[in-house]
Design an enzyme around this catalytic site. Structure first.
Site, PDB file in Angstrom:
ATOM      1  N   TYR A  79      -1.232   0.123  10.527  1.00  0.00           N
ATOM      2  CA  TYR A  79      -1.024  -0.708   8.918  1.00  0.00           C
ATOM      3  C   TYR A  79      -0.772  -0.051   8.583  1.00  0.00           C
ATOM      4  CZ  TYR A  79      -4.167  -1.079   4.234  1.00  0.00           C
ATOM      5  OH  TYR A  79      -4.420  -0.724   3.244  1.00  0.00           O
TER       6      TYR A  79
ATOM      7  N   SER B 241       1.127  -1.111   0.258  1.00  0.00           N
ATOM      8  CA  SER B 241       0.006  -0.191   0.022  1.00  0.00           C
ATOM      9  C   SER B 241       0.812   1.175   0.228  1.00  0.00           C
ATOM     10  CB  SER B 241      -1.219   0.204   0.880  1.00  0.00           C
ATOM     11  OG  SER B 241      -1.870   1.194   1.480  1.00  0.00           O
TER      12      SER B 241
HETATM   13  N1  LIG Z   1      -9.186  -0.808  -2.041  1.00  0.00           N
HETATM   14  C1  LIG Z   1      -7.610   0.492  -1.766  1.00  0.00           C
HETATM   15  O1  LIG Z   1      -8.055   0.874  -1.194  1.00  0.00           O
HETATM   16  C2  LIG Z   1      -6.637  -1.096  -1.110  1.00  0.00           C
HETATM   17  C3  LIG Z   1      -4.947   0.589  -1.179  1.00  0.00           C
HETATM   18  C4  LIG Z   1      -4.486  -0.049  -0.461  1.00  0.00           C
HETATM   19  C5  LIG Z   1      -4.167  -1.277  -0.766  1.00  0.00           C
HETATM   20  N2  LIG Z   1      -5.276  -2.368  -0.307  1.00  0.00           N
HETATM   21  C6  LIG Z   1      -4.850  -3.377   0.100  1.00  0.00           C
HETATM   22  O2  LIG Z   1      -5.418  -4.375  -1.106  1.00  0.00           O
HETATM   23  C7  LIG Z   1      -5.517  -6.004  -0.684  1.00  0.00           C
HETATM   24  C8  LIG Z   1      -7.406  -6.462  -0.936  1.00  0.00           C
HETATM   25  O3  LIG Z   1      -7.593  -5.291  -0.639  1.00  0.00           O
HETATM   26  P1  LIG Z   1      -9.440  -4.734  -0.554  1.00  0.00           P
HETATM   27  O4  LIG Z   1      -9.336  -3.726  -0.873  1.00  0.00           O
HETATM   28  O5  LIG Z   1      -9.837  -6.032  -2.489  1.00  0.00           O
HETATM   29  O6  LIG Z   1     -10.567  -5.666  -0.095  1.00  0.00           O
HETATM   30  P2  LIG Z   1     -11.429  -6.210   0.017  1.00  0.00           P
HETATM   31  O7  LIG Z   1     -12.705  -5.686  -0.831  1.00  0.00           O
HETATM   32  O8  LIG Z   1     -12.064  -6.344   1.189  1.00  0.00           O
HETATM   33  O9  LIG Z   1     -11.118  -7.501  -0.625  1.00  0.00           O
HETATM   34  C9  LIG Z   1     -10.248  -8.541   0.803  1.00  0.00           C
HETATM   35  C10 LIG Z   1     -10.207  -9.618   0.250  1.00  0.00           C
HETATM   36  O10 LIG Z   1      -9.683 -10.575   1.327  1.00  0.00           O
HETATM   37  C11 LIG Z   1     -10.317 -11.124   1.938  1.00  0.00           C
HETATM   38  N3  LIG Z   1      -9.579 -11.936   3.320  1.00  0.00           N
HETATM   39  C12 LIG Z   1      -9.836 -10.382   4.286  1.00  0.00           C
HETATM   40  N4  LIG Z   1      -9.431 -11.013   5.716  1.00  0.00           N
HETATM   41  C13 LIG Z   1      -9.207 -12.321   5.328  1.00  0.00           C
HETATM   42  C14 LIG Z   1      -8.747 -13.446   6.396  1.00  0.00           C
HETATM   43  N5  LIG Z   1      -8.551 -12.929   7.315  1.00  0.00           N
HETATM   44  N6  LIG Z   1      -8.212 -14.200   5.994  1.00  0.00           N
HETATM   45  C15 LIG Z   1      -8.660 -15.228   4.438  1.00  0.00           C
HETATM   46  N7  LIG Z   1      -8.885 -14.178   3.869  1.00  0.00           N
HETATM   47  C16 LIG Z   1      -8.796 -13.211   3.973  1.00  0.00           C
HETATM   48  C17 LIG Z   1     -11.458 -11.040   1.685  1.00  0.00           C
HETATM   49  O11 LIG Z   1     -13.015 -12.369   1.549  1.00  0.00           O
HETATM   50  P3  LIG Z   1     -13.496 -12.772   3.228  1.00  0.00           P
HETATM   51  O12 LIG Z   1     -13.960 -11.576   3.559  1.00  0.00           O
HETATM   52  O13 LIG Z   1     -14.161 -13.806   2.464  1.00  0.00           O
HETATM   53  O14 LIG Z   1     -12.302 -13.535   3.599  1.00  0.00           O
HETATM   54  C18 LIG Z   1     -11.493 -10.450   0.206  1.00  0.00           C
HETATM   55  O15 LIG Z   1     -11.730 -11.801  -0.350  1.00  0.00           O
HETATM   56  C19 LIG Z   1      -5.488  -6.132   0.999  1.00  0.00           C
HETATM   57  O16 LIG Z   1      -4.124  -6.146   1.376  1.00  0.00           O
HETATM   58  C20 LIG Z   1      -5.163  -3.899   1.244  1.00  0.00           C
HETATM   59  O17 LIG Z   1      -4.862  -3.351   2.332  1.00  0.00           O
HETATM   60  C21 LIG Z   1      -6.205  -1.745  -0.563  1.00  0.00           C
END
Ligand SMILES: NC(=O)c1ccc[n+]([C@@H]2O[C@H](COP(=O)([O-])OP(=O)(O)OC[C@H]3O[C@@H](n4cnc5c(N)ncnc54)[C@H](OP(=O)(O)O)[C@@H]3O)[C@@H](O)[C@H]2O)c1
Length: 288
Positions: A191, A178
């Site tokens: 974080y 991130s």
């Molecule tokens: N969105 C942003 O703006 C952003 C920015 C920078 C970095 N990121 C990074 O991108 C990555 C994905 O984020 P996202 O925005 O795509 O989030 P998201 O839409 O909430 O998706 C998260 C995914 O991870 C799974 N997950 C969460 N906790 C888990 C656990 N304990 N064990 C197994 N699976 C788990 C969730 O499924 P379940 O709930 O079914 O487990 C879901 O499939 C993360 O590492 C986040 O820090 C996101």
């Protein structure tokens, strides 16, 4: 020396006398047949049921990789499996429900991988989450929970994956970091620390495992429209602040991170390792 008419030079001039010259058509077919395909790969993607992980699963499917998809919610995973199988008939898509905060469940994922009998060649450590707070307000257990999910999951999954990756050609790991690991972005220090450590894990593994033929890179996204970021982005004033601070003038869709992850897994990036690629619309480059 000039390239013959109708041909494209694919090599640096200094190598010219050693190299073959390919026609545009040959060059295109070489690119399609090797550098820009994941055919023959099997990818384990964590957090694949939503957001960036789901978009990555789709992108990889389009590039021909068989998929091993992990998240907690079994119904969301099953839905995705059915969708992908309907769209990409020849692909082998298998899903597994596990909480990757938990070491026993990480081990169970690799028992499952062993039972499936086909080694993985790509690992995308995408799971991550946050409970933003002011630094003085964190309970120590909350900080540890953020580290378990964002950092230790990637550390342990990478170590568990090693025995498979080391046997495969063009093996690669991509960690989803991130911009919060590069700068203060109001996410809370836990974080930010966990993502900064994930970026450093990327560099350490890239060097340590280079001799084993495993490339390790990371992406560092800024605001991506997923369920995680939805609430913040739905606040008009906050959204405007984000957009004003982003040179490309918008937030991104998960597919725009998925393509960057795919590039770092493709043979097209065969000489790229140890990098943290900001997928940020220019956010990190804007000083004033
Ligand atoms: N969105 C942003 O703006 C952003 C920015 C920078 C970095 N990121 C990074 O991108 C990555 C994905 O984020 P996202 O925005 O795509 O989030 P998201 O839409 O909430 O998706 C998260 C995914 O991870 C799974 N997950 C969460 N906790 C888990 C656990 N304990 N064990 C197994 N699976 C788990 C969730 O499924 P379940 O709930 O079914 O487990 C879901 O499939 C993360 O590492 C986040 O820090 C996101």
């Amino acid at each position: 020396m000039q390239a013959p008419t109708g041909c494209r030079l694919l090599v640096a001039p200094a190598l010219w006398h050693h190299a073959a010259v390919y026609s545009s058509q040959e060059a295109q077919s070489m690119a399609e047949s090797s550098a820009w395909t994941l055919q023959g790969h099997t990818a384990l993607i964590t957090g694949a049921s939503h957001g960036i992980g789901l978009a990555t699963a789709r992108e990889f499917a389009g590039l021909g990789a068989d998929l091993r998809l992990v998240a907690r919610d079994p119904l969301a995973l099953e839905r995705l499996k059915q969708e992908l199988e309907a769209e990409f008939e020849d692909l082998d898509v298998v899903v597994y429900s596990a909480d990757l905060s938990d070491q026993d469940e990480r081990l169970a994922v690799f028992d499952w991988i062993a039972d499936l009998g086909s080694p993985i060649s790509l690992l995308v450590n995408n799971v991550g989450g946050n409970q933003p707070q002011a630094t003085l307000d964190y309970a120590t257990d909350d900080v540890r929970a953020i580290f378990e999910l964002n950092l230790f999951s990637a550390f342990e999954m990478s170590r568990l994956a090693f025995e498979y990756l080391v046997t495969q050609d063009d093996a690669a790991i991509v960690n989803v970091g991130s911009v919060a690991g590069l700068s203060h972005v109001r996410t809370g220090s836990a974080y930010g620390m966990s993502k900064a450590a994930l970026h450093q894990l990327t560099r350490n593994l890239a060097v340590e495992w280079a001799e084993s033929g495993i490339r390790v890179n990371a992406v560092a996204p800024w605001y991506i429209r997923t369920r995680r970021s939805e609430a913040a982005l739905n606040e008009p004033e906050y959204y405007q602040e984000v957009v004003d601070r982003t040179p490309l003038g918008r937030v991104a869709e998960p597919e725009e991170v998925a393509t960057a992850i795919a590039f770092l897994c493709l043979p097209a990036s065969s000489y790229v390792t140890g990098q943290v690629l900001a997928v940020d619309g220019g956010f990190m480059s804007l000083g004033f």
